[in-house]
Scaffold this motif. Structure first.
Motif, mmCIF file in Angstrom:
data_model
loop_
_atom_site.group_PDB
_atom_site.id
_atom_site.type_symbol
_atom_site.label_atom_id
_atom_site.label_comp_id
_atom_site.label_asym_id
_atom_site.label_seq_id
_atom_site.Cartn_x
_atom_site.Cartn_y
_atom_site.Cartn_z
ATOM 1 N N UNK A 243 0.797 -1.229 0.000
ATOM 2 C CA UNK A 243 0.000 0.000 0.000
ATOM 3 C C UNK A 243 0.827 1.276 0.000
ATOM 4 N N UNK A 244 2.154 1.165 0.083
ATOM 5 C CA UNK A 244 2.954 2.393 0.218
ATOM 6 C C UNK A 244 3.037 3.144 -1.110
ATOM 7 N N UNK A 245 3.334 4.438 -0.991
ATOM 8 C CA UNK A 245 3.568 5.242 -2.186
ATOM 9 C C UNK A 245 5.038 5.041 -2.569
ATOM 10 N N UNK B 215 9.556 -2.701 -4.842
ATOM 11 C CA UNK B 215 8.960 -3.873 -4.205
ATOM 12 C C UNK B 215 10.080 -4.825 -3.797
ATOM 13 N N UNK B 216 9.981 -5.329 -2.578
ATOM 14 C CA UNK B 216 10.941 -6.341 -2.087
ATOM 15 C C UNK B 216 10.166 -7.647 -1.949
ATOM 16 N N UNK C 63 6.871 -4.679 0.799
ATOM 17 C CA UNK C 63 7.565 -5.950 1.036
ATOM 18 C C UNK C 63 6.553 -7.082 1.038
ATOM 19 N N UNK C 64 6.943 -8.203 0.443
ATOM 20 C CA UNK C 64 6.045 -9.359 0.430
ATOM 21 C C UNK C 64 6.872 -10.634 0.546
ATOM 22 N N UNK D 286 12.307 -4.215 -8.564
ATOM 23 C CA UNK D 286 11.920 -5.312 -7.682
ATOM 24 C C UNK D 286 13.190 -5.989 -7.156
ATOM 25 N N UNK D 287 13.359 -5.929 -5.839
ATOM 26 C CA UNK D 287 14.443 -6.664 -5.183
ATOM 27 C C UNK D 287 13.938 -8.086 -4.923
#
Ligand code: FMN
Length: 204
Positions: free
Chosen positions: A38-40, A44-45, A69-70, A116-117
């Protein structure tokens, strides 16, 4: 004697309750993996971790970048025993299994990210098969992909980086920028990981 039996029963109930609470917690994480995106942010990690090293590294990277992060989990969770996990992981790799995972990201959900990390432990000289499932399920075309990983000897990632290059179709995979940390050193590596993020220009 009665008192001892009662105490034993209470202890068993407490242990069982916390065991089931733990399962419920893990299942919630499994079901609602995408709810935290949900962050601005354009970062993406995504990571998989069995014994926790990648979990630490991923959280430092997400904190340093301000990214979402996911965590990728196998729907059929890996056992707690190292040997059982090692045997299952070997069989999955040999048989080319793609384990079902908790994460399913649509092209629309991926639109907001440009970097994307991707984090993983080296498993059997390659990516864990859960990350094959993830990389084959997501559209990373046009994005920058930066790997980070941990190992216990395969410090160059063995086949894992070339596997990411193959699976992340259309992405610019920065294998030369990847960070590799031995598992036993991860606990002391927060500064190294944060400095690595800063050096790549992704510090928030
Ligand atoms: C199933 C399995 C296979 C592994 N295979 C390798 C390997 O091929 N090369 C290596 O250097 N380390 C290997 N390791 C060690 C992990 O990469 C290392 O412990 C890593 O830090 C674990 O990260 P995690 O705590 O996030 O799961 C393996 C570990 C497991 C559990």
């Amino acid at each position: 004697m009665k008192k001892i039996r009662f105490t034993a029963i209470i202890i068993s109930i407490v242990m069982l309750t916390s065991l089931f609470a733990g399962c419920a917690e893990r299942n919630r994480a499994t079901q609602n993996a995408e709810e935290n995106l949900t962050k601005d942010t354009k970062v993406l990690v995504v990571y998989f971790s069995w014994s926790g090293h990648l979990d630490s590294m991923a959280h430092w990277i997400a904190d340093e970048t301000g990214g979402d992060i996911i965590r990728v989990l196998a729907k059929d969770e890996y056992p707690e025993s190292y040997n059982d996990t090692a045997n299952r992981a070997k069989k999955e790799k040999d048989d080319g299994v793609r384990p079902a995972i908790n994460v399913s990201l649509t092209t629309e959900q991926m639109e907001k990210y440009d970097t994307v990390f991707i984090g993983f432990p080296v498993w059997w000289y390659d990516l864990p098969m859960t990350m094959w499932t993830f990389l084959e399920s997501v559209d990373l075309s046009g994005k920058t992909v930066i790997p980070f990983f941990s190992h216990e000897g395969s410090s160059d990632g063995a086949s894992s980086l070339s596997t990411i290059k193959t699976l992340a179709k259309g992405a610019d995979v920065k294998t030369g920028d990847a960070i590799s940390i031995r598992g036993s050193k991860v606990a002391d590596s927060e500064k190294d990981v944060r400095d690595w993020v800063k050096g790549l220009g992704y510090s928030k």
